[in-house]
Design a protein around this motif. Structure first.
Motif, PDB file in Angstrom:
ATOM      1  N   SER A  79      -2.920   3.544  12.605  1.00 53.84           N
ATOM      2  CA  SER A  79      -3.960   2.564  11.668  1.00 53.84           C
ATOM      3  C   SER A  79      -4.291   3.241  10.363  1.00 53.84           C
ATOM      4  O   SER A  79      -4.308   2.171  10.051  1.00 53.84           O
ATOM      5  N   PHE A  80      -4.184   3.819  10.114  1.00 56.33           N
ATOM      6  CA  PHE A  80      -4.800   4.617   8.742  1.00 56.33           C
ATOM      7  C   PHE A  80      -3.867   4.710   7.817  1.00 56.33           C
ATOM      8  O   PHE A  80      -3.931   4.965   6.454  1.00 56.33           O
ATOM      9  N   PHE A  81      -2.804   4.188   8.448  1.00 54.89           N
ATOM     10  CA  PHE A  81      -1.072   4.142   7.366  1.00 54.89           C
ATOM     11  C   PHE A  81      -1.322   2.627   6.596  1.00 54.89           C
ATOM     12  O   PHE A  81      -0.234   3.153   5.756  1.00 54.89           O
ATOM     13  N   ALA A  82      -2.530   1.694   7.578  1.00 52.40           N
ATOM     14  CA  ALA A  82      -2.406   0.097   6.374  1.00 52.40           C
ATOM     15  C   ALA A  82      -2.940   0.682   5.505  1.00 52.40           C
ATOM     16  O   ALA A  82      -1.207  -0.478   4.398  1.00 52.40           O
ATOM     17  N   LEU A  83      -3.730   0.899   4.407  1.00 54.68           N
ATOM     18  CA  LEU A  83      -3.675   0.566   3.223  1.00 54.68           C
ATOM     19  C   LEU A  83      -2.627   1.184   2.311  1.00 54.68           C
ATOM     20  O   LEU A  83      -1.925   0.591   1.406  1.00 54.68           O
ATOM     21  N   PRO A  84      -1.802   2.805   2.757  1.00 55.10           N
ATOM     22  CA  PRO A  84      -1.367   3.430   1.622  1.00 55.10           C
ATOM     23  C   PRO A  84       0.253   3.317   1.309  1.00 55.10           C
ATOM     24  O   PRO A  84       1.232   1.869   0.778  1.00 55.10           O
ATOM     25  N   THR A  85       0.420   2.018   2.993  1.00 54.72           N
ATOM     26  CA  THR A  85       1.763   1.613   3.177  1.00 54.72           C
ATOM     27  C   THR A  85       1.814  -0.227   2.237  1.00 54.72           C
ATOM     28  O   THR A  85       2.712  -0.341   1.619  1.00 54.72           O
ATOM     29  N   LEU A  86       0.976  -1.053   2.023  1.00 51.68           N
ATOM     30  CA  LEU A  86       0.505  -2.232   1.519  1.00 51.68           C
ATOM     31  C   LEU A  86       0.717  -1.746   0.154  1.00 51.68           C
ATOM     32  O   LEU A  86       1.828  -2.487  -0.443  1.00 51.68           O
ATOM     33  N   LEU A  87      -0.191  -1.087  -0.629  1.00 51.17           N
ATOM     34  CA  LEU A  87       0.158  -0.759  -2.064  1.00 51.17           C
ATOM     35  C   LEU A  87       1.351   0.382  -2.614  1.00 51.17           C
ATOM     36  O   LEU A  87       2.085  -1.007  -3.067  1.00 51.17           O
ATOM     37  N   ILE A 110      -4.592  -5.922  -5.875  1.00 51.15           N
ATOM     38  CA  ILE A 110      -5.736  -6.177  -5.012  1.00 51.15           C
ATOM     39  C   ILE A 110      -5.789  -6.799  -3.909  1.00 51.15           C
ATOM     40  O   ILE A 110      -6.249  -5.915  -2.716  1.00 51.15           O
ATOM     41  N   VAL A 111      -5.382  -7.512  -3.807  1.00 53.62           N
ATOM     42  CA  VAL A 111      -5.090  -8.252  -2.166  1.00 53.62           C
ATOM     43  C   VAL A 111      -3.923  -7.137  -0.844  1.00 53.62           C
ATOM     44  O   VAL A 111      -4.318  -7.655   0.215  1.00 53.62           O
ATOM     45  N   ALA A 112      -3.670  -6.742  -1.209  1.00 59.85           N
ATOM     46  CA  ALA A 112      -2.790  -5.672  -0.025  1.00 59.85           C
ATOM     47  C   ALA A 112      -4.224  -4.313  -0.563  1.00 59.85           C
ATOM     48  O   ALA A 112      -3.988  -4.694   1.238  1.00 59.85           O
ATOM     49  N   ALA A 113      -4.960  -4.266  -1.253  1.00 61.23           N
ATOM     50  CA  ALA A 113      -5.947  -3.288  -0.650  1.00 61.23           C
ATOM     51  C   ALA A 113      -7.075  -4.104   0.199  1.00 61.23           C
ATOM     52  O   ALA A 113      -8.076  -3.379   1.702  1.00 61.23           O
ATOM     53  N   LEU A 114      -7.615  -5.822   0.696  1.00 62.25           N
ATOM     54  CA  LEU A 114      -7.847  -6.485   0.874  1.00 62.25           C
ATOM     55  C   LEU A 114      -7.988  -6.202   2.770  1.00 62.25           C
ATOM     56  O   LEU A 114      -8.582  -6.034   3.874  1.00 62.25           O
ATOM     57  N   THR A 158       2.115  -8.980   7.367  1.00 57.84           N
ATOM     58  CA  THR A 158       1.408  -8.963   5.677  1.00 57.84           C
ATOM     59  C   THR A 158       2.058  -8.646   4.558  1.00 57.84           C
ATOM     60  O   THR A 158       1.460  -8.952   3.859  1.00 57.84           O
ATOM     61  N   MET A 159       3.322  -7.608   4.217  1.00 57.81           N
ATOM     62  CA  MET A 159       3.992  -7.189   3.891  1.00 57.81           C
ATOM     63  C   MET A 159       4.704  -9.000   3.689  1.00 57.81           C
ATOM     64  O   MET A 159       5.131  -8.946   1.867  1.00 57.81           O
ATOM     65  N   GLY A 160       4.947  -9.748   3.926  1.00 56.91           N
ATOM     66  CA  GLY A 160       5.883 -11.550   3.553  1.00 56.91           C
ATOM     67  C   GLY A 160       5.098 -11.735   2.927  1.00 56.91           C
ATOM     68  O   GLY A 160       4.933 -12.297   1.509  1.00 56.91           O
ATOM     69  N   LEU A 161       3.543 -11.935   3.079  1.00 57.12           N
ATOM     70  CA  LEU A 161       2.796 -12.628   2.599  1.00 57.12           C
ATOM     71  C   LEU A 161       3.026 -11.998   0.911  1.00 57.12           C
ATOM     72  O   LEU A 161       2.623 -12.436   0.072  1.00 57.12           O
ATOM     73  N   LEU A 162       2.340 -10.604   1.115  1.00 56.04           N
ATOM     74  CA  LEU A 162       2.584 -10.249  -0.640  1.00 56.04           C
ATOM     75  C   LEU A 162       3.792  -9.920  -1.114  1.00 56.04           C
ATOM     76  O   LEU A 162       4.027  -9.893  -2.239  1.00 56.04           O
TER      77      LEU A 162
END
Length: 462
Positions: free
Chosen positions: A139-147, A98-102, A66-70
């Motif tokens: 699993s709850f680390f996804a949002l803060p880590t991508l942002l 925005i994309v990261a949150a989605l 996912t980070m690769g896409l971002l």
């Protein structure tokens, strides 16, 4: 004729290392968080180590895809910065948020269900059961880590990586303290067992996001980029570019990460001892890799800056300087795993553990292979990201699919099972896949930047 770069090789190396040094320190610190988690949980037993090691590895590899896409938001911001267009750089980062949150929604759901993936792939039933509570919390680390990833790529594009280093280094101590306390019930914290390691990671991820957001908000030099100027507005045109270029990059990262995931899963089929040995080996291999990753991210920024300012020869030079520095550093690190195999095993597993002798023997045998391919592992990371800097996304994907999977996974499986070589066969296949891919990506970078550098105008040729 071939136009000369705007900077000499020495000047380019200095500019590259100015970005890379803090990133290398940050990535080493970030990797240390995974190591400390393994160390804390490893004291519970080698199967606990195998559970958190495999569950954490699968989660991390889903994350890096996912980070690769971002990461394309960092390329867009860096090219805009190179061209002197601050507002465009900030706008690209805003759309990345925005994309990261989605994307955090499907990523979190995937991590929640990874224990089922472990069972479907024939892992030890006890290992899969132990991993379940850890994954559900993690699993709850996804949002803060991508942002955080988008903001980190944004400040890296502006050559301001020092705060990322400071935040990540501080997070190591916080993560260890929380993991030790929540896993074992120390320092007045509740005893959560293996799930406590996941809770520590989630808390640290939110703290890191808050710290970097505060830095960007309060830094006067960053206010001209307008990252927080108004509410986040969805821009379909920029988001389309992010997905158009980001999806093949995510695919390349996916086949790369999938190579290590597949070897980890196949190791589990051989046995829990082999899986534990794989986690110990990855504990070492990660160190030279994250050093190369810091250089790779800096190379991506410097290559993109060259493109943005209309200096294709400079973009080519930036990638090659990063490759040269990376290969030199990683070659110097080859001796460490060969001399310290048993010591490295003792870091993760107590010598009194009933599985220690078996795991240590496997680690000692495979460290020779690991020492050889670590240089090429770093080289392919640098070249793949240098190619991102010139927005070359699709061709590297196919090169990676061939090298990582046809040779790496396919060759490793053939040597391990039909040929009966076991873990040695898996790691020989892994080495061949990485070596071939590194060479192919380097040739691709030389070809695409060589053509672009043979121009006499100042217009961007890439």
């Amino acid at each position: 004729m071939i136009r000369k770069p705007d900077f000499t090789r020495g000047e380019e190396a200095k500019r590259l290392l100015l970005i890379a040094a803090p990133l290398m320190a940050a990535y080493i610190a970030e990797f240390s968080m995974f190591l400390t988690t393994k160390l804390v949980v490893g004291s519970l037993g080698y199967k606990h180590l195998a559970a958190v090691g495999l569950g954490g590895s699968l989660s991390f590899e889903a994350l890096v895809v996912t980070m690769g896409l971002l990461s394309i938001t960092g390329v867009l911001a860096a090219q805009a910065e190179g061209a002197g267009r601050k507002a465009e750089a900030g706008h690209a980062a805003r759309q990345g948020l925005i994309v990261a949150a989605l994307l955090s929604i499907p990523l979190g759901a995937l991590v929640w269900n990874l224990d089922a993936v472990m069972r479907w792939t024939g892992q030890d039933a006890e290992v899969a059961a132990l991993a379940k509570p850890y994954l559900h919390v993690l699993s709850f680390f996804a949002l803060p880590t991508l942002l955080f990833t988008v903001l980190r790529d944004f400040v890296a594009a502006l050559s301001r990586t020092g705060p990322v280093m400071a935040i990540t280094v501080a997070a190591v101590l916080v993560n260890w303290t929380l993991a030790e306390g929540l896993v074992h019930g120390r320092w007045f914290l509740p005893e959560m067992g293996i799930a406590g390691a996941g809770a520590a990671k989630v808390i640290v991820a939110w703290a890191m996001l808050a710290a970097l957001t505060l830095y960007i908000w309060r830094k006067p030099a960053l206010r001209g980029y307008g990252l927080f100027r108004a509410r986040l507005r969805f821009d379909p045109a920029i988001v389309k570019v992010i997905f158009r270029l980001g999806l093949p990059i995510a695919g390349l990262v996916g086949v790369e990460a999938g190579l290590f995931s597949a070897v980890g899963l196949l190791s589990g089929i051989i046995g829990a001892e082999m899986l534990a040995a794989h986690q110990v080996l990855m504990g070492w291999i990660g160190i030279p890799f994250v050093i190369a990753l810091g250089l790779a991210e800096a190379a991506m920024v410097r290559v993109a800056h060259g493109v943005g300012r209309g200096d294709p020869a400079g973009a080519r030079q930036a990638g090659l300087v990063a490759l040269g520095i990376g290969v030199a550093i990683l070659t110097l690190m080859v001796a460490a795993p060969l001399l310290l195999a048993e010591t490295i095993t003792r870091i993760f597993i107590s010598a009194d553990d009933p599985g220690f002798e078996a795991v240590s023997g496997i680690v000692s045998q495979l460290m020779v292979i690991a020492a050889i391919f670590q240089v090429f592992d770093g080289a392919q990371a640098i070249m793949s990201r240098a190619l991102r800097g010139v927005r070359d996304a699709y061709y590297p994907l196919w090169l990676g699919a061939f090298g990582y999977w046809a040779l790496g996974v396919g060759g490793g499986w053939f040597l391990a099972f039909p040929m009966g070589l076991g873990g040695v066969g898996l790691w020989v296949g892994l080495a061949v896949g990485l070596i071939v891919t590194a060479c192919l990506l380097t040739l691709r970078f030389l070809a695409i930047t060589g053509r672009a550098a043979k121009v006499s105008s100042r217009a961007p040729a890439i």
